[in-house]
Enzyme design. Structure first.
Site, PDB file in Angstrom:
ATOM      1  N   ARG A 159     -41.934 -20.350 -46.893  1.00 52.75           N
ATOM      2  CA  ARG A 159     -40.533 -20.023 -45.908  1.00 52.75           C
ATOM      3  C   ARG A 159     -40.721 -21.178 -44.810  1.00 52.75           C
ATOM      4  O   ARG A 159     -39.396 -21.715 -44.600  1.00 52.75           O
ATOM      5  CB  ARG A 159     -40.851 -18.496 -45.160  1.00 52.75           C
ATOM      6  CG  ARG A 159     -40.696 -17.611 -46.198  1.00 52.75           C
ATOM      7  CD  ARG A 159     -41.300 -16.274 -45.448  1.00 52.75           C
ATOM      8  NE  ARG A 159     -42.774 -16.483 -45.213  1.00 52.75           N
ATOM      9  CZ  ARG A 159     -43.620 -15.723 -46.104  1.00 52.75           C
ATOM     10  NH1 ARG A 159     -43.230 -14.873 -47.158  1.00 52.75           N
ATOM     11  NH2 ARG A 159     -45.027 -15.898 -45.790  1.00 52.75           N
ATOM     12  N   ILE A 160     -41.558 -21.629 -44.175  1.00 50.70           N
ATOM     13  CA  ILE A 160     -41.545 -22.424 -42.984  1.00 50.70           C
ATOM     14  C   ILE A 160     -41.359 -23.955 -43.370  1.00 50.70           C
ATOM     15  O   ILE A 160     -40.340 -24.705 -42.918  1.00 50.70           O
ATOM     16  CB  ILE A 160     -42.694 -22.339 -41.997  1.00 50.70           C
ATOM     17  CG1 ILE A 160     -42.822 -20.939 -41.186  1.00 50.70           C
ATOM     18  CG2 ILE A 160     -42.426 -23.413 -40.827  1.00 50.70           C
ATOM     19  CD1 ILE A 160     -44.135 -20.628 -40.635  1.00 50.70           C
ATOM     20  N   THR A 212     -49.336 -24.957 -44.834  1.00 48.13           N
ATOM     21  CA  THR A 212     -49.981 -23.995 -45.769  1.00 48.13           C
ATOM     22  C   THR A 212     -50.652 -22.946 -45.209  1.00 48.13           C
ATOM     23  O   THR A 212     -50.789 -23.235 -43.858  1.00 48.13           O
ATOM     24  CB  THR A 212     -51.007 -24.800 -46.793  1.00 48.13           C
ATOM     25  OG1 THR A 212     -51.990 -25.058 -45.845  1.00 48.13           O
ATOM     26  CG2 THR A 212     -50.492 -25.924 -47.613  1.00 48.13           C
ATOM     27  N   ARG A 241     -52.956 -24.201 -39.564  1.00 48.78           N
ATOM     28  CA  ARG A 241     -54.295 -23.795 -38.915  1.00 48.78           C
ATOM     29  C   ARG A 241     -55.090 -24.975 -38.619  1.00 48.78           C
ATOM     30  O   ARG A 241     -55.002 -26.013 -39.647  1.00 48.78           O
ATOM     31  CB  ARG A 241     -55.046 -22.566 -39.508  1.00 48.78           C
ATOM     32  CG  ARG A 241     -54.258 -21.236 -39.813  1.00 48.78           C
ATOM     33  CD  ARG A 241     -54.358 -20.505 -38.442  1.00 48.78           C
ATOM     34  NE  ARG A 241     -53.557 -19.485 -38.438  1.00 48.78           N
ATOM     35  CZ  ARG A 241     -52.276 -18.827 -38.216  1.00 48.78           C
ATOM     36  NH1 ARG A 241     -51.519 -20.045 -37.662  1.00 48.78           N
ATOM     37  NH2 ARG A 241     -51.908 -17.870 -38.415  1.00 48.78           N
ATOM     38  N   GLU A 270     -59.777 -22.880 -31.250  1.00 49.84           N
ATOM     39  CA  GLU A 270     -58.980 -22.511 -30.088  1.00 49.84           C
ATOM     40  C   GLU A 270     -59.300 -21.803 -28.969  1.00 49.84           C
ATOM     41  O   GLU A 270     -59.745 -20.456 -29.381  1.00 49.84           O
ATOM     42  CB  GLU A 270     -57.435 -21.990 -30.904  1.00 49.84           C
ATOM     43  CG  GLU A 270     -57.056 -23.010 -31.651  1.00 49.84           C
ATOM     44  CD  GLU A 270     -55.678 -22.924 -32.276  1.00 49.84           C
ATOM     45  OE1 GLU A 270     -55.258 -21.822 -32.248  1.00 49.84           O
ATOM     46  OE2 GLU A 270     -55.113 -23.587 -33.382  1.00 49.84           O
ATOM     47  N   HIS A 289     -51.105 -24.269 -29.500  1.00 52.42           N
ATOM     48  CA  HIS A 289     -50.566 -22.995 -30.870  1.00 52.42           C
ATOM     49  C   HIS A 289     -49.286 -22.390 -30.383  1.00 52.42           C
ATOM     50  O   HIS A 289     -49.566 -20.968 -30.204  1.00 52.42           O
ATOM     51  CB  HIS A 289     -51.810 -22.218 -30.989  1.00 52.42           C
ATOM     52  CG  HIS A 289     -51.777 -21.518 -32.592  1.00 52.42           C
ATOM     53  ND1 HIS A 289     -52.848 -21.169 -33.227  1.00 52.42           N
ATOM     54  CD2 HIS A 289     -50.596 -21.191 -33.052  1.00 52.42           C
ATOM     55  CE1 HIS A 289     -52.246 -20.905 -34.360  1.00 52.42           C
ATOM     56  NE2 HIS A 289     -51.042 -20.663 -34.178  1.00 52.42           N
ATOM     57  N   ILE A 290     -48.351 -22.879 -30.169  1.00 53.41           N
ATOM     58  CA  ILE A 290     -46.800 -22.305 -29.761  1.00 53.41           C
ATOM     59  C   ILE A 290     -45.857 -22.366 -30.852  1.00 53.41           C
ATOM     60  O   ILE A 290     -44.687 -22.050 -30.470  1.00 53.41           O
ATOM     61  CB  ILE A 290     -46.535 -22.934 -28.527  1.00 53.41           C
ATOM     62  CG1 ILE A 290     -46.405 -24.410 -28.722  1.00 53.41           C
ATOM     63  CG2 ILE A 290     -47.447 -22.556 -27.464  1.00 53.41           C
ATOM     64  CD1 ILE A 290     -45.341 -24.937 -27.648  1.00 53.41           C
ATOM     65  N   GLY A 291     -46.306 -22.616 -32.007  1.00 53.25           N
ATOM     66  CA  GLY A 291     -45.208 -22.739 -33.117  1.00 53.25           C
ATOM     67  C   GLY A 291     -44.195 -21.612 -32.996  1.00 53.25           C
ATOM     68  O   GLY A 291     -43.106 -21.948 -33.179  1.00 53.25           O
ATOM     69  N   SER A 292     -44.702 -20.211 -32.750  1.00 50.26           N
ATOM     70  CA  SER A 292     -43.705 -19.241 -32.742  1.00 50.26           C
ATOM     71  C   SER A 292     -43.174 -18.687 -31.136  1.00 50.26           C
ATOM     72  O   SER A 292     -42.928 -17.577 -31.114  1.00 50.26           O
ATOM     73  CB  SER A 292     -43.921 -18.017 -33.590  1.00 50.26           C
ATOM     74  OG  SER A 292     -45.352 -17.543 -33.040  1.00 50.26           O
TER      75      SER A 292
END
Ligand code: NAP
Length: 330
Positions: A159-160, A212, A241, A270, A289-292
């Site tokens: 999806r991403i 992935t 990840r 993290e 870790h701010i992807g979303s």
């Protein structure tokens, strides 16, 4: 006494979402900032049928403390914190939040490609340190690498991955290569994507993007051998990840010029320790870790996770993770 199912909400959620959860459940909630401490979380599991969480491990210890547990809803699309076998053995459903974050994570990947390739973070620090002075910089000192018309290789065309492909091709006229477990005819047709073996993708790409899930198969998928296949001019972007990459091998590849740079949203540990050598390298862009992490997307993920918990405990619609779908009769 309430007849509603008892659930544990391990982080503070928006008041609208809390109101929605209260309609359906008898909620025990963590009201403070951050996530409920692990020991308290374990102590609070005894009576609950459902749990709402983000990245907290749902492992054998967690399940032992939760004899009545039927469903765990994670406000994330990745679910490597679920011990699938342990959950399966107790018939516990696990849900996640696909789709609602695709565009936001894809935007961040493009931002990492642009930041690493055009040296945005490094040169921002350069200007702010007062180093931009007449005569002080010469020739190609400030040159970076184009993103437009470069070749991007996406590892994990899900999806991403597809949302990244769309931006890379439609926005930046990039050549698109990809590697996944299976071919994606739609993505090939829509974006001219070309399937490659992992080795060929690494050899041919200017920007390698790792997106992935973390699974036993993808753990340390990119290590010394894979970095050695990449072009010395290439940039490596990781938004999957931290553990999909051998971090020590990546540090060496960046220090000795095996590859030119990296853009990283995720790390082996993290928060990453302050003495991680990656933090000293000017050719690496690092993010926490701010992807979303936008207000709208986090709201949408939290709402979807709340709806998933309701669906999972009432037999309604829920995004159950692939490996646990068999627990629910269709
Ligand atoms: P998805 O739709 O399930 O896509 C995952 C892709 O990875 C699929 O194309 C899958 O291939 C491929 N894949 C899985 N195992 C593989 C393997 N062993 N070798 C090669 N390809 C493999 O998931 P998504 O929604 O795009 O999310 C992907 C991941 O991004 C999440 O699991 C999470 O870890 C990460 N993520 C990070 C952030 C962040 O904040 N940085 C935010 C969101 C997500 P097939 O389709 O062929 O099975």
């Amino acid at each position: 006494m309430s007849s509603k199912p008892k659930v544990l909400i391990t982080q503070k959620v928006h008041e609208n979402i809390q109101a929605y959860l209260n309609e359906h459940f008898d909620c025990t909630c963590w009201e403070q900032e951050g996530v409920m401490p692990r020991a308290q979380m374990l102590e609070s599991l005894k009576e609950v049928q459902g749990v709402f969480l983000s990245g907290s491990p749902v492992n054998a210890e967690f399940i032992e403390h939760a004899p009545k547990l039927r469903a765990v809803s994670s406000a994330s699309v990745g679910y490597n914190h679920f011990d699938i076998e342990a959950m399966k053995s107790k018939g516990i459903i696990g849900t996640h939040t696909p789709y609602v974050l695709d565009g936001t994570v894809a935007d961040l990947v493009l931002a990492l490609m642009l930041s690493a390739g055009r040296r945005i973070a490094e040169l921002d620090a350069f200007v702010k340190a007062g180093k931009w002075q007449k005569g002080a910089v010469k020739g190609n000192d400030l040159f970076g690498m184009d993103v437009h018309h470069a070749t991007v290789g996406i590892i994990g065309m899900g999806r991403i991955g597809e949302a990244i492909a769309k931006r890379a091709v439609n926005g930046f006229d990039m050549e698109l290569l990809y590697y996944s477990r299976s071919r994606k005819p739609d993505v090939e047709e829509l974006y001219g994507a070309q399937y490659r073996s992992l080795e060929d993708l690494l050899k041919e790409s200017d920007y390698v993007v790792m997106i992935t899930p973390l699974t036993p198969e993808t753990e340390n998928m990119i290590g010394k051998e894979q970095f050695s296949l990449m072009k010395p001019s290439a940039f490596f972007i990781n938004a999957s990840r931290g553990a999909t990459v051998d971090e020590q091998a990546m540090i060496e590849a960046l220090q000795n010029g095996t590859i030119r740079g990296a853009g990283l949203d995720v790390f082996q540990q993290e928060p990453t320790p302050i003495d991680n050598p990656l933090l000293k390298l000017p050719n690496v862009v690092t993010l926490p870790h701010i992807g979303s992490a936008t207000e709208k997307t986090r709201y949408d993920m939290t709402m979807l996770a709340a709806e998933n918990l309701v669906g999972a405990l009432t037999g309604g619609k829920a995004y159950i993770v692939e490996e646990l779908k068999g627990l629910v009769k269709s």
